[in-house]
Motif scaffolding. Structure first.
Motif, PDB file in Angstrom:
ATOM      1  N   ASP A   4       0.849  -1.188   0.000  1.00  0.00           N
ATOM      2  CA  ASP A   4       0.000   0.000   0.000  1.00  0.00           C
ATOM      3  C   ASP A   4       0.885   1.238   0.000  1.00  0.00           C
ATOM      4  O   ASP A   4       1.837   1.329   0.788  1.00  0.00           O
ATOM      5  N   LYS A  17      -4.094  -3.565   5.994  1.00  0.00           N
ATOM      6  CA  LYS A  17      -4.423  -2.748   4.834  1.00  0.00           C
ATOM      7  C   LYS A  17      -4.463  -1.278   5.226  1.00  0.00           C
ATOM      8  O   LYS A  17      -4.842  -0.925   6.348  1.00  0.00           O
ATOM      9  N   CYS A  56      -6.337   2.140   3.939  1.00  0.00           N
ATOM     10  CA  CYS A  56      -7.429   2.622   3.101  1.00  0.00           C
ATOM     11  C   CYS A  56      -7.312   4.133   2.944  1.00  0.00           C
ATOM     12  O   CYS A  56      -7.177   4.851   3.938  1.00  0.00           O
ATOM     13  N   LEU A  85      -6.306  -0.699   8.802  1.00  0.00           N
ATOM     14  CA  LEU A  85      -7.072  -1.852   9.280  1.00  0.00           C
ATOM     15  C   LEU A  85      -6.120  -2.808   9.982  1.00  0.00           C
ATOM     16  O   LEU A  85      -5.115  -3.225   9.397  1.00  0.00           O
ATOM     17  N   THR A 135     -13.002  -5.661   6.560  1.00  0.00           N
ATOM     18  CA  THR A 135     -12.414  -5.830   5.235  1.00  0.00           C
ATOM     19  C   THR A 135     -12.057  -4.499   4.592  1.00  0.00           C
ATOM     20  O   THR A 135     -11.046  -4.377   3.906  1.00  0.00           O
ATOM     21  N   TRP A 136     -12.882  -3.493   4.783  1.00  0.00           N
ATOM     22  CA  TRP A 136     -12.675  -2.184   4.162  1.00  0.00           C
ATOM     23  C   TRP A 136     -13.300  -1.122   5.055  1.00  0.00           C
ATOM     24  O   TRP A 136     -14.238  -1.405   5.820  1.00  0.00           O
ATOM     25  N   ALA A 137     -12.797   0.095   4.927  1.00  0.00           N
ATOM     26  CA  ALA A 137     -13.333   1.215   5.700  1.00  0.00           C
ATOM     27  C   ALA A 137     -13.358   2.461   4.838  1.00  0.00           C
ATOM     28  O   ALA A 137     -12.440   2.708   4.046  1.00  0.00           O
ATOM     29  N   VAL A 138     -14.413   3.223   4.969  1.00  0.00           N
ATOM     30  CA  VAL A 138     -14.575   4.506   4.277  1.00  0.00           C
ATOM     31  C   VAL A 138     -14.885   5.560   5.321  1.00  0.00           C
ATOM     32  O   VAL A 138     -15.781   5.360   6.165  1.00  0.00           O
ATOM     33  N   LYS A 157     -15.204  -7.134  -1.479  1.00  0.00           N
ATOM     34  CA  LYS A 157     -13.781  -6.839  -1.299  1.00  0.00           C
ATOM     35  C   LYS A 157     -13.516  -5.394  -0.918  1.00  0.00           C
ATOM     36  O   LYS A 157     -12.456  -5.079  -0.378  1.00  0.00           O
ATOM     37  N   GLY A 158     -14.448  -4.499  -1.211  1.00  0.00           N
ATOM     38  CA  GLY A 158     -14.212  -3.098  -0.886  1.00  0.00           C
ATOM     39  C   GLY A 158     -15.450  -2.258  -1.067  1.00  0.00           C
ATOM     40  O   GLY A 158     -16.511  -2.733  -1.498  1.00  0.00           O
ATOM     41  N   SER A 198     -16.751   2.062  -2.002  1.00  0.00           N
ATOM     42  CA  SER A 198     -16.410   3.392  -2.504  1.00  0.00           C
ATOM     43  C   SER A 198     -17.604   4.300  -2.264  1.00  0.00           C
ATOM     44  O   SER A 198     -18.755   3.909  -2.520  1.00  0.00           O
ATOM     45  N   TYR A 213     -10.003  -3.168  -8.236  1.00  0.00           N
ATOM     46  CA  TYR A 213     -10.191  -1.872  -7.580  1.00  0.00           C
ATOM     47  C   TYR A 213     -11.131  -1.035  -8.417  1.00  0.00           C
ATOM     48  O   TYR A 213     -11.391  -1.319  -9.596  1.00  0.00           O
TER      49      TYR A 213
END
Length: 1041
Positions: free
Chosen positions: A187, A234, A236, A251, A293-296, A366-367, A369, A407
């Protein structure tokens, strides 16, 4: 203008031709606004310059010129590290296409003693990204297998550097769940001044040296390891900054599974906070095992959206979207992702209601947006889900479930590009639920064939895409090409419109017989022919773009070429113009609202004289400066296209017209009640709002001319009050022609452009460039009129006039628009407070909150008030509410106030400087702007306290009485003193006279004796001596017994 490498002689001739035919390149430099608006002023600043022709100093056989070029200064502004440069022509001479590029400041380079440049983050391996958002001047890209290197660029991938990072190879496999050690940088994220990387579940950052951003040097000497003893799986990115800071999300895995670290970057300083604060996400949603798994991070709302993988008691895994509110420390489950992919049954999209049928293919998210302008949230994996409220989702069935998304790239202007694990490129347009494949596709094959025919160097048979990104709303890809056994990296534009147009043509043609042969015809899917925008308002009111104009000085040379001296003068003038802009933030308003007014106000009377000198070739230094060539532009005109974004204040509106032109087959006729109705166009206009609760649209249609009048307005409900340019709320408006997506294109000089979708971002709040200023000119005029007089200080200061203590003070303020040049009286309500003060400028001190209350509140009972008025008060009656119709301020300075009993420093009355704060927050409902103005007010003629006045009176009276008594005594004793003086004078005169007589008699006697003795000695020696008669008589007197 650069000389072409392939045809240098042709390029030189073209340059000379352009100069001789009047070509003048126009350069527009746009400065990017800074992130930290607490340190720097938020502004959208541009400067437009005209290039100056310069003749090369090389030897030339021509009489005048062989090689020439044009030059303009390249200004740099404090607080900005990214400058966009747009070069265009003045319309004369040969046609020159417009050119745009960026000039970024690279804070990760340092100059060595041998004058060479070296990277501070590591060592350059070769010279052949990725950054987040448009604020980063330097972009980086990792992911090079088994290499501790990154690609680094400061030209948005126009050129690159392969840099090996100077970090310690470390493996934390002892406490982190990682199979083995690797040198790969997985990353890599760039912010405005700081770079972040992740290697082996460790996070490092490096802060560049940016003197134009930070007050002091915050640059790092080496890579800094953060989050010690933490396993980071990860990083983000957070695309938008907020509250003067940028953010990044880490993460974690291992001991802190179920938590995230929110990193905050402010002025190059990095800090991390573990979230949630009270308990982990697993505990909050009441599951035993979970993994984020993912964060926004939605920065404007201080809200975290988390994609959480959970496992129930039956070891069944499923995914949930969880929202965490940082302000209230509250966590809630928003949505549970279906376990399997829905069966769309041939539809383009499907609303997920829970009643649909599903396939046997598992959903693997997986993510995510998120677009804050239209509130669209995407969840992607081997599927694509879209939601406008984070709760109700739509399944986009055009994306194949056999593929998996690697992505997703969002332009935040209505377009989304998708890259799969197999390097396929898909495209989604806002307002449509259809997902189109760009690569590989029939359109791509046609486009590649045309590029090969043109022998383009940007394409090769063997190529690999490195990354995909948006720049200025255009899609670019970074590609590794292998041509003739040599590899190279190139940045090239992805021609989305051309690919879609070629693909449409390949699918919409058919052959039909005509006249014994087949003819080729195409089906027209676009519901209109041409879309035109008209009646657009002047853009500066809404775009808040400030623009200055600077032209090169006139050189007194027949050929018109500049030299080093005139170019240096040009650069100095541009610098001074921007310096005037930077210092034009004074609390006292000038009589003329323009930053350049002070530059020329004392020289305009001599303008004709200097022009006369230039006309006769007698200007100093052979350079003439026209003062009208350096000005601020307030009347920019619209260019028949929607602006990049607009700002809306409370209740303001933005209006424009849309004309749709259609041909006959695009009209339809109707018969109503047996009567033929006028044909109407099949084109229908629709509007989609990002926040219907915040903005509204009124659309009126004129059928005869097929015109739509669109009016976008603020609903006065979604924003409180804020400082100019701070904490703006993001939303958007999408105007689309129904059925036009993917089908309507317009050919322009820059290539085809998609029509039918008009997306405009909207920022709600107090627009940048508005300020409150003290109207000293009208205040003095009105005070003189009301008080019938005006007394200034004994020492007059033109910049800060004085006000007399006993006069009523009538303050007036101006709302000045730095963008449009408007300046008018502030008609709203405001609260005035004295927040500091002192008897001199050097002794001014800030008051505490408790002191401010005592000195300004009408509820104060401690006799500490500085001033009072008869106006109304706030709801809690704590302070007075004032307006332009106020009754004025009466100065009190009671005994417990700081201005009470001020000691005078001279024979003049005491003076005092008040530091005054004026704010309309909470009392003015006419605007979203929280106007805050702090200025100094000079008051003279302050009264003394009773004790000090009595003391001065007693001392003065005592001195006066003493002087009177001395005068009387002097008058009574004067005759005696005169008599005594006369007697003394007479006696002194007598003494001096007698002594003078005795001295003169004695002297005469000695002379007489000397003369007599001389004569008798010559005649008879026996003569007796002569004795005075008086002496003799005294001797004959008998003595008393």
């Amino acid at each position: 203008m650069p000389v072409g490498p392939s045809y240098p002689q042709f390029s030189e001739a073209l340059v000379r031709k352009g100069h001789l035919t009047g070509l003048k390149p126009m350069v527009l430099v746009s400065f990017q606004s800074p992130v930290n608006f607490y340190h720097w002023k938020i502004e959208q600043l541009q400067i437009q310059m005209e290039a100056a022709p310069f003749r090369s100093k090389e030897l030339c056989n021509a009489e005048e010129v062989c090689v020439m070029s044009w030059y303009t200064p390249m200004p740099i502004k404090n607080g900005s590290v990214v400058m966009r440069v747009d070069v265009s022509s003045n319309g004369l001479g040969p046609f020159i296409p417009n050119k745009s590029f960026r000039v970024n400041i690279n804070g990760f380079l340092e100059r060595q003693q041998d004058n060479t440049l070296r990277f501070t983050v590591g060592n350059e391996v070769s010279r052949p990204g990725c950054g987040e958002g448009e604020k980063a001047p330097v972009l980086i890209l990792g992911g090079i297998p088994e290499e501790k290197s990154i690609l680094l660029t400061d030209t948005n991938f126009k050129d690159f550097f392969l840099v090996e990072l100077s970090i310690d190879n470390c493996w934390v496999g002892s406490f982190c769940p990682q199979a083995s050690f690797t040198a790969t940088i997985y990353d890599a994220i760039a912010t405005e001044s700081t770079l972040f990387i992740r290697q082996n579940q460790l996070v490092y950052y490096f802060t560049g040296t940016y003197i134009t951003l930070h007050e002091s040097n915050h640059g790092s000497e080496k890579w800094v390891h953060v989050l010690d003893n933490e396993c980071v799986k990860k990083l983000c990115p957070v695309h938008f900054h907020s509250n003067g800071s940028e953010y990044i999300i880490a993460l974690t895995a291992g001991k802190h599974e179920g938590y995230v670290y929110l990193g905050t970057i402010t002025d190059g300083r990095v800090s991390f906070e573990l979230l949630p604060r009270q308990r982990s996400v697993c505990d909050a949603i009441k599951v035993v095992n979970c993994s984020i798994t993912w964060a926004v991070f939605v920065a404007g709302h201080y809200n975290l959206l988390l994609l959480v993988e959970t496992e129930d008691a039956s070891t069944r895994k499923y995914f949930q979207v969880v929202s965490y509110d940082l302000v209230r420390d509250y966590l809630v489950i928003l949505y549970t992702v279906p376990e399997f992919i829905p069966d769309a049954q041939g539809l383009e999209f499907l609303n997920i209601l829970g009643t649909e049928s599903y396939t046997n293919i598992s959903m693997v998210p997986k993510g995510m947006s998120y677009n804050p302008y239209n509130n669209w949230l995407f969840i992607w994996g081997n599927f694509l889900l879209m939601s406008y409220n984070n709760q109700n989702f739509i399944y986009l069935a055009d994306f194949p479930k056999e593929l998996s998304i690697k992505y997703l790239v969002n332009s935040f202007h209505g377009e989304v590009a998708i890259v799969t694990e197999t390097e396929e490129i898909w495209y989604l347009l806002e307002g449509s639920y259809r997902v189109n494949q760009l690569f590989p596709s029939k359109g791509w094959e046609v486009y590649i064939s045309l590029q090969v025919m043109h022998q383009s160097s940007l394409y090769a048979p063997n190529e690999t895409m490195v990354t995909l990104f948006y720049e200025d709303s255009k899609l670019y890809q970074l590609v590794y090409l292998i041509d003739n056994q040599q590899g190279r990296l190139v940045k090239r534009l992805v021609p989305v419109e051309q690919l879609l147009m070629y693909q449409q043509l390949s699918n919409s043609y058919h052959l039909k017989p005509q006249g014994g042969h087949l003819t080729l015809s195409f089906t027209e899917f676009c519901p209109f022919m041409v879309l035109r925008l008209r009646d657009l308002p002047n853009p500066q009111t809404y775009t808040r773009q400030e623009r200055y104009r600077a032209q090169p000085p006139r050189v007194l040379e027949p050929s018109g070429f500049h030299n080093e001296i005139s170019l240096a003068v040009y650069q100095g003038l541009v610098y001074y113009l921007l310096w005037l802009h930077s210092v034009y933030d004074k609390p006292y308003a000038d009589p003329v609202h323009d930053p350049t007014w002070r530059w020329w106000k004392d020289r305009r009377q001599d303008q004709d004289y200097y022009f006369y000198l230039a006309s006769n070739w007698r200007s100093a230094g052979k350079v003439h400066i026209d003062m009208t060539s350096y000005e601020k532009i307030y009347d920019l005109k619209a260019e028949y296209e929607l602006p990049e974004r607009i700002f809306l204040d409370k209740g303001t509106s933005y209006s424009f017209s849309i004309f749709l032109t259609a041909q006959g087959h695009l009209f339809k006729s109707e018969i109503r009640h047996g009567v033929s109705v006028q044909p109407q166009s099949r084109a229908k206009l629709a509007v989609v709002l990002g926040d219907p609760g915040c903005i509204k649209v009124v659309m009126k249609k004129e059928v005869l001319i097929n015109r739509y009048l669109v009016t976008l307005s603020d609903k006065r409900s979604c924003f409180d009050q804020g400082i100019s340019g701070h904490h703006l709320r993001k939303t958007s408006m999408l105007v689309k022609v129904v059925g036009s997506a993917w089908h309507c294109f317009q050919n322009t000089l820059q290539g085809p452009r998609m029509q039918g979708n008009l997306m405009i971002p909207v920022l709600i709040g107090c627009p940048p460039g508005k300020r409150l200023a003290f109207d000293i000119t009208y205040t003095l005029e009105y005070s003189r009129l009301q008080n019938k007089h005006y007394f200034d200080c004994a020492q007059v200061d033109r910049e800060m006039p004085c006000f007399f203590f006993r006069d009523i003070f009538y303050p007036f303020f101006l709302i000045q628009d730095l963008v449009t040049g408007d300046s008018g009286s502030f008609q709203g309500s405001y609260v005035l407070k004295v927040v500091g003060g002192g008897p001199t400028m050097d002794t001014i001190k800030e008051y505490s909150e408790e002191e401010i209350y005592r000195f300004n509140s009408p509820l104060d009972k401690t006799r500490s008030l500085i001033w009072t008025t008869k106006n109304t008060t706030t709801k809690d009656s704590a302070f007075h509410i004032m307006s332009h119709n106020s009754l004025g301020i009466e100065w009190l300075c009671l005994e417990n106030s700081p201005c009470y009993d001020t000691i005078p420093h001279s024979i003049f009355a005491p003076e005092f400087y008040f530091k005054v704060l004026v704010s309309n927050r909470g009392v003015d409902k006419s605007t979203y702007c929280d106007y805050q103005l702090t200025f100094l007010l000079h008051i003279h003629g302050l009264p003394l306290s009773a004790k000090r006045a009595f003391f001065i009176l007693m001392v003065s009276a005592s001195l006066f009485v003493g002087l009177v008594i001395l005068y009387l005594i002097f008058c009574l004793l004067l005759p005696c003193m005169m008599k005594a003086c006369n007697v003394l004078h007479w006696k002194i005169s007598n003494i001096m006279a007698s002594e003078s007589y005795t001295y003169s008699t004695h002297s005469n006697t000695r002379v007489f004796i000397r003369t007599s003795g001389t004569k008798s000695g010559g005649g008879s020696r026996g003569s007796s001596r002569v004795i005075p008669k008086a002496v003799q008589e005294n001797k004959d007197v008998p003595k008393k017994p």
